[in-house]
Scaffold this active site. Structure first.
Site, mmCIF file in Angstrom:
data_model
loop_
_atom_site.group_PDB
_atom_site.id
_atom_site.type_symbol
_atom_site.label_atom_id
_atom_site.label_comp_id
_atom_site.label_asym_id
_atom_site.label_seq_id
_atom_site.Cartn_x
_atom_site.Cartn_y
_atom_site.Cartn_z
ATOM 1 N N GLU A 14 3.060 -2.326 -1.755
ATOM 2 C CA GLU A 14 1.915 -3.646 -2.733
ATOM 3 C C GLU A 14 2.603 -4.836 -2.939
ATOM 4 O O GLU A 14 2.299 -5.846 -2.934
ATOM 5 C CB GLU A 14 1.360 -3.072 -3.982
ATOM 6 C CG GLU A 14 0.393 -1.030 -3.467
ATOM 7 C CD GLU A 14 1.295 -0.228 -3.145
ATOM 8 O OE1 GLU A 14 2.354 0.208 -2.178
ATOM 9 O OE2 GLU A 14 0.693 0.363 -3.921
ATOM 10 N N CYS A 53 3.579 0.114 -8.828
ATOM 11 C CA CYS A 53 2.430 -0.914 -7.811
ATOM 12 C C CYS A 53 1.482 -1.347 -8.843
ATOM 13 O O CYS A 53 1.388 -2.281 -8.767
ATOM 14 C CB CYS A 53 2.302 -0.454 -6.517
ATOM 15 S SG CYS A 53 3.718 -0.440 -5.900
ATOM 16 N N HIS A 101 8.040 -1.929 -2.006
ATOM 17 C CA HIS A 101 6.802 -1.148 -1.518
ATOM 18 C C HIS A 101 5.813 -1.928 -0.863
ATOM 19 O O HIS A 101 5.605 -3.118 -1.534
ATOM 20 C CB HIS A 101 6.442 -0.517 -3.469
ATOM 21 C CG HIS A 101 6.306 0.805 -3.658
ATOM 22 N ND1 HIS A 101 6.084 1.721 -4.693
ATOM 23 C CD2 HIS A 101 7.995 1.330 -3.662
ATOM 24 C CE1 HIS A 101 6.583 2.308 -4.371
ATOM 25 N NE2 HIS A 101 7.993 2.596 -3.623
ATOM 26 N N CYS A 138 1.379 3.501 -7.119
ATOM 27 C CA CYS A 138 2.085 4.617 -7.600
ATOM 28 C C CYS A 138 1.749 3.384 -9.575
ATOM 29 O O CYS A 138 1.278 2.476 -9.822
ATOM 30 C CB CYS A 138 3.354 4.096 -7.583
ATOM 31 S SG CYS A 138 4.757 2.794 -7.573
#
Length: 173
Positions: free
Chosen positions: A60, A91, A58, A88
């Site tokens: 992040e 993260c 991801h 999410c």
């Protein structure tokens, strides 16, 4: 009168949007992130889940990992993470564990957002760290990137189905 924090947030969110567009160019979900310390971007990243075939690639997490390497510490205490989509659960956990001071995001995520929409892990006082959250910065632009991406996937699938049905019809003749 110009609000300096607001214009600074917009500036850095535009940088996160540039990262999201890089993801889109790779047929990745267009999510981008930049991590800022002392007014400077120390890391930038975009989604690479499909390319790397990794559930944890991801934007992040990649930005946080890069920032830790750049700063020489896992503690990012005086940093701000700008991300185009609300983090999410995974993260949000990394944000808490790396001690990011502030998160600024563009579009909310009703299906997985953990910075206030579905739940709010970033403000949960049961953790030993909480972070400030600013939501909705350039929200429309961030949301449109995601909407257009998913619309193009749906349109492509619809076209593929039509082509397959046409071929099946020709085979029957």
């Amino acid at each position: 009168m110009i609000n300096i924090v607001e214009s600074q947030d917009e500036f850095f969110m535009k940088e996160a949007i540039k990262e999201a567009k890089k993801a889109e160019d790779l047929n990745e979900v267009p999510i981008g992130a930049v991590l800022v310390m002392k007014g400077e971007i120390i890391s930038r990243a975009h989604n690479l889940r499909e390319l790397e075939q990794s559930a944890i690639a991801h934007a992040e997490l990649l930005a946080i990992d890069q920032a830790c390497r750049q700063s020489g510490s896992w503690r990012l205490e005086n940093s701000t993470l700008y991300v185009t989509l609300e983090p999410c659960p995974m993260c949000a956990g990394a944000i808490i564990l790396s001690r990011v001071k502030r998160v600024v995001y563009g579009a909310s995520d009703p299906k997985g957002g953990c910075a206030g929409t579905l739940m709010n892990l970033l403000h949960d006082e049961r953790f030993n760290h909480q972070c400030d959250v600013t939501k909705g910065v350039l929200e429309e632009e961030c949301g449109q990137l995601l909407s257009a991406f998913f619309r193009s996937i749906r349109d492509r699938k619809k076209l593929e189905k039509q082509l397959k049905n046409n071929q099946t019809f020709k085979d029957l003749q």
